[in-house]
Design a protein around this motif. Structure first.
Motif, short mmCIF file in Angstrom:
data_model
loop_
_atom_site.label_atom_id
_atom_site.label_comp_id
_atom_site.label_asym_id
_atom_site.label_seq_id
_atom_site.Cartn_x
_atom_site.Cartn_y
_atom_site.Cartn_z
N ALA A 37 0.60 -1.60 -0.27
CA ALA A 37 -0.26 -0.04 0.36
C ALA A 37 1.72 1.08 0.28
O ALA A 37 0.16 2.61 -0.35
CB ALA A 37 -0.92 0.33 1.51
N ALA A 38 2.23 0.85 0.09
CA ALA A 38 3.05 2.53 0.12
C ALA A 38 3.04 2.74 -1.00
O ALA A 38 2.88 1.80 -1.99
CB ALA A 38 4.62 1.27 0.50
N PRO A 39 3.63 4.24 -1.23
CA PRO A 39 3.29 5.13 -2.13
C PRO A 39 4.61 4.83 -3.33
O PRO A 39 5.68 4.07 -2.13
CB PRO A 39 3.21 6.89 -2.05
N SER A 40 5.13 4.60 -4.51
CA SER A 40 5.81 4.72 -5.22
C SER A 40 6.02 5.17 -5.87
O SER A 40 5.13 6.02 -6.92
CB SER A 40 5.57 2.69 -5.52
N ALA A 41 6.91 5.70 -6.72
CA ALA A 41 7.55 6.61 -7.84
C ALA A 41 6.80 6.54 -9.42
O ALA A 41 6.34 5.14 -9.99
CB ALA A 41 8.69 6.44 -8.40
N GLY A 42 6.10 6.91 -9.10
CA GLY A 42 4.67 6.68 -11.16
C GLY A 42 3.85 5.41 -10.25
O GLY A 42 3.36 4.62 -11.12
N ASP A 43 3.69 5.07 -9.42
CA ASP A 43 2.90 4.25 -8.90
C ASP A 43 3.36 2.89 -9.57
O ASP A 43 3.32 1.86 -10.27
CB ASP A 43 1.46 4.22 -9.34
N LEU A 44 4.44 2.55 -9.87
CA LEU A 44 5.77 1.50 -10.54
C LEU A 44 5.71 0.35 -9.64
O LEU A 44 6.07 -0.94 -10.32
CB LEU A 44 6.15 1.92 -11.55
N GLN A 45 5.55 0.83 -8.39
CA GLN A 45 6.25 -0.70 -7.05
C GLN A 45 7.06 -0.91 -7.82
O GLN A 45 7.61 -2.29 -7.89
CB GLN A 45 4.84 -1.38 -6.82
N SER A 46 8.56 -0.26 -7.48
CA SER A 46 9.32 -0.90 -8.64
C SER A 46 10.66 -1.56 -7.63
O SER A 46 11.82 -1.28 -7.08
CB SER A 46 10.61 0.00 -8.98
N TYR A 47 9.62 -2.90 -7.48
CA TYR A 47 10.78 -3.80 -5.85
C TYR A 47 10.31 -4.89 -6.06
O TYR A 47 8.91 -5.11 -6.64
CB TYR A 47 10.48 -3.09 -4.68
N CYS A 48 10.35 -5.82 -6.17
CA CYS A 48 9.74 -7.42 -5.24
C CYS A 48 10.06 -7.39 -2.98
O CYS A 48 10.93 -7.18 -2.95
CB CYS A 48 10.14 -8.25 -6.11
N ILE A 49 9.65 -8.66 -3.09
CA ILE A 49 8.89 -8.48 -1.08
C ILE A 49 9.72 -10.34 -1.47
O ILE A 49 8.85 -10.70 -1.83
CB ILE A 49 8.20 -8.42 -0.40
N VAL A 50 10.56 -11.08 -1.20
CA VAL A 50 10.97 -12.20 -1.58
C VAL A 50 10.70 -12.87 0.80
O VAL A 50 10.74 -12.04 1.27
CB VAL A 50 11.76 -13.04 -1.19
N THR A 51 9.92 -13.09 0.26
CA THR A 51 9.21 -13.72 1.97
C THR A 51 10.29 -15.39 2.44
O THR A 51 10.02 -16.17 1.50
CB THR A 51 7.75 -14.13 2.10
N VAL A 52 11.03 -15.62 3.21
CA VAL A 52 12.04 -15.91 3.45
C VAL A 52 11.35 -17.10 4.90
O VAL A 52 11.38 -16.37 5.60
CB VAL A 52 12.74 -15.63 3.58
N ARG A 53 10.80 -18.65 5.45
CA ARG A 53 10.34 -18.85 5.92
C ARG A 53 11.36 -20.29 6.55
O ARG A 53 11.06 -20.51 6.82
CB ARG A 53 8.71 -19.52 6.00
N GLU A 54 11.75 -20.53 4.89
CA GLU A 54 12.56 -21.94 4.90
C GLU A 54 13.52 -22.11 6.52
O GLU A 54 14.81 -21.16 6.12
CB GLU A 54 12.45 -22.27 4.34
N PRO A 55 14.18 -22.74 7.25
CA PRO A 55 14.87 -22.68 8.29
C PRO A 55 16.14 -22.95 7.40
O PRO A 55 17.07 -22.23 7.92
CB PRO A 55 14.61 -23.57 9.13
N LEU A 56 16.31 -23.77 6.76
CA LEU A 56 17.19 -23.86 5.29
C LEU A 56 18.19 -22.00 5.10
O LEU A 56 19.17 -21.92 5.17
CB LEU A 56 18.38 -24.53 4.74
N LEU A 57 16.58 -21.86 4.58
CA LEU A 57 16.74 -20.50 3.70
C LEU A 57 17.55 -19.12 5.26
O LEU A 57 18.24 -18.75 4.85
CB LEU A 57 15.81 -20.21 2.97
N ARG A 58 16.78 -19.33 6.28
CA ARG A 58 16.87 -18.32 7.22
C ARG A 58 18.51 -18.28 7.84
O ARG A 58 19.11 -16.94 8.06
CB ARG A 58 15.94 -18.65 8.25
N GLN A 59 18.97 -19.87 7.62
CA GLN A 59 20.32 -20.10 7.91
C GLN A 59 21.29 -18.99 7.62
O GLN A 59 22.44 -18.56 7.87
CB GLN A 59 20.68 -21.58 8.27
N ALA A 60 20.73 -19.33 6.09
CA ALA A 60 22.50 -19.21 5.08
C ALA A 60 21.86 -17.11 4.70
O ALA A 60 22.60 -17.12 4.61
CB ALA A 60 21.99 -19.72 3.61
#
Ligand code: FMN
Length: 173
Positions: A37-60
């Protein structure tokens, strides 16, 4: 339920988490919805959000952040990645070097406040090896991790950190 101003003032970094208490799907969803819901330049939302839950990935991830161990303990980490080139297509150099980073950062800041409203704790992590994070998460070229937000139920009381006086940071003209 805190109002907005209380939520902002109650937010402090949490670096110890209840490792046996997962973050509920509904709360995680609400945090992610708040981030986008955050504002972004030109409403392009020039980002991604990677959701990390897997324990080995969290460790890495923890390793990639120079062994900040609480990252492995937190049940969820959100990795906010700027898409600089996507933004540059519209806004040129300013989009590439400024707006894309701002877009990802504002989204992370919104998420961090939503975390408090949801009764959870977080820490914003910026000290990491970008290439190691990219490798860990197999990020596509063009995704630049700018912030990791570790999220979970707190296993410590938040420490009140001091802030500068308004007069020291606010200029009036
Ligand atoms: C850009 C940025 C980078 C940060 N990087 C780290 C980090 O790598 N590790 C960490 O433990 N805290 C990190 N923090 C958290 C800050 O240390 C913390 O927000 C600040 O000391 C104020 O304390 P508070 O969050 O408890 O209010 C970072 C915060 C920001 C905004």
């Amino acid at each position: 339920m805190w109002d907005f101003f209380q939520t902002v003032h109650h937010r402090h970094s949490i670096r110890r988490y209840q490792t046996d208490m997962p973050v509920e799907e509904a709360k995680l969803h609400a945090v992610l919805e708040t981030a986008v819901a955050a504002p972004s330049a030109g409403d392009l939302q020039s980002y991604c959000i990677v959701t990390v839950r897997e324990p080995l990935l969290r460790q890495a991830l923890s390793k990639a952040a120079y062994d900040q161990e609480f990252i492995a303990d937190a049940p969820v980490s959100l990795v906010f990645c700027a898409h600089n080139e996507r933004c540059a297509e519209q806004y040129g150099e300013r989009g590439r070097t400024l707006y894309a980073i701002q877009d990802a950062t504002i989204a992370a800041a919104y998420a961090q406040l939503a975390v408090v409203a949801a009764g959870l704790g977080s820490t914003w992590v910026g000290f990491f090896d970008e290439q190691a994070v990219r490798d860990t998460l197999a990020l596509e070229p063009g995704s630049h991790p700018v912030a990791i937000l570790c999220i979970g139920y707190a296993a410590e009381l938040p420490q009140e950190t001091p802030r500068k006086r308004l007069d020291d940071v606010v200029k009036w003209r």
